[in-house]
Design a protein around this motif. Sequence first.
Motif, short mmCIF file in Angstrom:
data_model
loop_
_atom_site.label_atom_id
_atom_site.label_comp_id
_atom_site.label_asym_id
_atom_site.label_seq_id
_atom_site.Cartn_x
_atom_site.Cartn_y
_atom_site.Cartn_z
N UNK A 37 -25.87 10.98 6.43
CA UNK A 37 -26.21 9.64 5.97
C UNK A 37 -25.12 8.92 5.20
N UNK A 38 -23.86 9.28 5.46
CA UNK A 38 -22.74 8.64 4.78
C UNK A 38 -21.81 7.99 5.80
N UNK A 39 -20.98 7.09 5.29
CA UNK A 39 -19.88 6.56 6.10
C UNK A 39 -18.65 6.44 5.22
N UNK A 40 -17.49 6.54 5.82
CA UNK A 40 -16.24 6.44 5.09
C UNK A 40 -16.05 5.01 4.63
N UNK A 41 -15.81 4.82 3.33
CA UNK A 41 -15.50 3.47 2.85
C UNK A 41 -14.10 3.39 2.26
N UNK A 42 -13.44 4.52 2.08
CA UNK A 42 -12.01 4.59 1.76
C UNK A 42 -11.60 6.04 1.94
N UNK A 43 -10.31 6.30 1.87
CA UNK A 43 -9.87 7.69 1.99
C UNK A 43 -10.48 8.49 0.84
N UNK A 44 -11.06 9.63 1.15
CA UNK A 44 -11.65 10.54 0.19
C UNK A 44 -12.90 9.99 -0.51
N UNK A 45 -13.55 8.99 0.07
CA UNK A 45 -14.77 8.45 -0.54
C UNK A 45 -15.74 8.00 0.53
N UNK A 46 -17.04 8.14 0.22
CA UNK A 46 -18.09 7.77 1.16
C UNK A 46 -19.15 6.95 0.46
N UNK A 47 -19.89 6.18 1.24
CA UNK A 47 -21.04 5.46 0.73
C UNK A 47 -22.22 5.75 1.64
N UNK A 48 -23.42 5.51 1.12
CA UNK A 48 -24.61 5.73 1.93
C UNK A 48 -24.68 4.70 3.06
N UNK A 49 -25.17 5.15 4.20
CA UNK A 49 -25.35 4.26 5.35
C UNK A 49 -26.59 3.41 5.13
N UNK A 50 -26.46 2.14 5.42
CA UNK A 50 -27.62 1.26 5.39
C UNK A 50 -28.44 1.58 6.65
N UNK A 51 -29.74 1.88 6.51
CA UNK A 51 -30.55 2.24 7.68
C UNK A 51 -30.56 1.18 8.78
N UNK A 52 -30.27 -0.05 8.43
CA UNK A 52 -30.27 -1.12 9.42
C UNK A 52 -28.96 -1.21 10.20
N UNK A 53 -27.93 -0.51 9.76
CA UNK A 53 -26.63 -0.56 10.43
C UNK A 53 -26.67 0.21 11.75
N UNK A 54 -26.06 -0.37 12.76
CA UNK A 54 -25.97 0.31 14.05
C UNK A 54 -24.82 1.31 14.01
N UNK A 55 -24.85 2.25 14.93
CA UNK A 55 -23.77 3.23 15.03
C UNK A 55 -22.45 2.53 15.30
N UNK A 56 -22.48 1.45 16.08
CA UNK A 56 -21.27 0.70 16.38
C UNK A 56 -20.66 0.12 15.11
N UNK A 57 -21.49 -0.43 14.24
CA UNK A 57 -21.01 -1.01 12.98
C UNK A 57 -20.40 0.07 12.09
N UNK A 58 -21.00 1.24 12.06
CA UNK A 58 -20.49 2.34 11.23
C UNK A 58 -19.16 2.85 11.77
N UNK A 59 -19.06 2.99 13.09
CA UNK A 59 -17.79 3.41 13.70
C UNK A 59 -16.72 2.37 13.42
N UNK A 60 -17.05 1.10 13.58
CA UNK A 60 -16.08 0.03 13.34
C UNK A 60 -15.61 0.03 11.88
N UNK A 61 -16.52 0.18 10.95
CA UNK A 61 -16.15 0.21 9.52
C UNK A 61 -15.23 1.38 9.23
#
Length: 189
Positions: A37-61
């Motif tokens: 349930x995380x996504x990379x938001x910078x090197x060595x750091x993660x944030x929680x995934x918004x349940x409404x985000x698509x997999x495409x948006x997470x990959x793009x981010x």
Amino acid sequence: MNWKTLFNPFLKFDDKTLLLAGFVSVTIVFLIAYYFGFQTDSLFHFEFIDPEDSIFKIILATLIVYAINITVFFIFGKMINKKTRLIDIVNPIFISQITVILLLLVTEIPFIKNAQKQIMDSVKNQSSAIEPVALLIITIYSFFSLAISAYGIAILFNGFKIATNMKNWVHIVIFALLLLTMMLTMQLL
């Protein structure tokens, strides 16, 4: 394998092997982070995934995070040494992410998650009653996370240093400030 290779794999392995290992590590980091349930938001750091985000948006981010870091460090590398190649910047960034795999997996150990939950509940309830065991677990986990993150940064630094032939202390300070700035600003985007 010795300590020197462990902290500086760029001296022992060729570019193509490192690139392949880097792509594999970044892919594994993405998959593990997404699973938990995380996504990379910078090197060595993660944030929680918004349940409404698509997999495409997470990959793009995630791709944007890596692309911006690669671009910034490539430009800085070219300023230091005109012969710096793109692969020489991509490899340290990707290889340094291998350490993140361990961080993600350790974070999901049940007793660590429980200790985190207990402390967060105490904070939410504005209670000063924190179980000593939970505090001890989080303290040990924090030191472990800091050590693993420092190891990842050391790999990134050593790879960048070799790629650019960086020797000037001013360049080292700029590298540290640039990395810190990138890590903090990427989290705000």
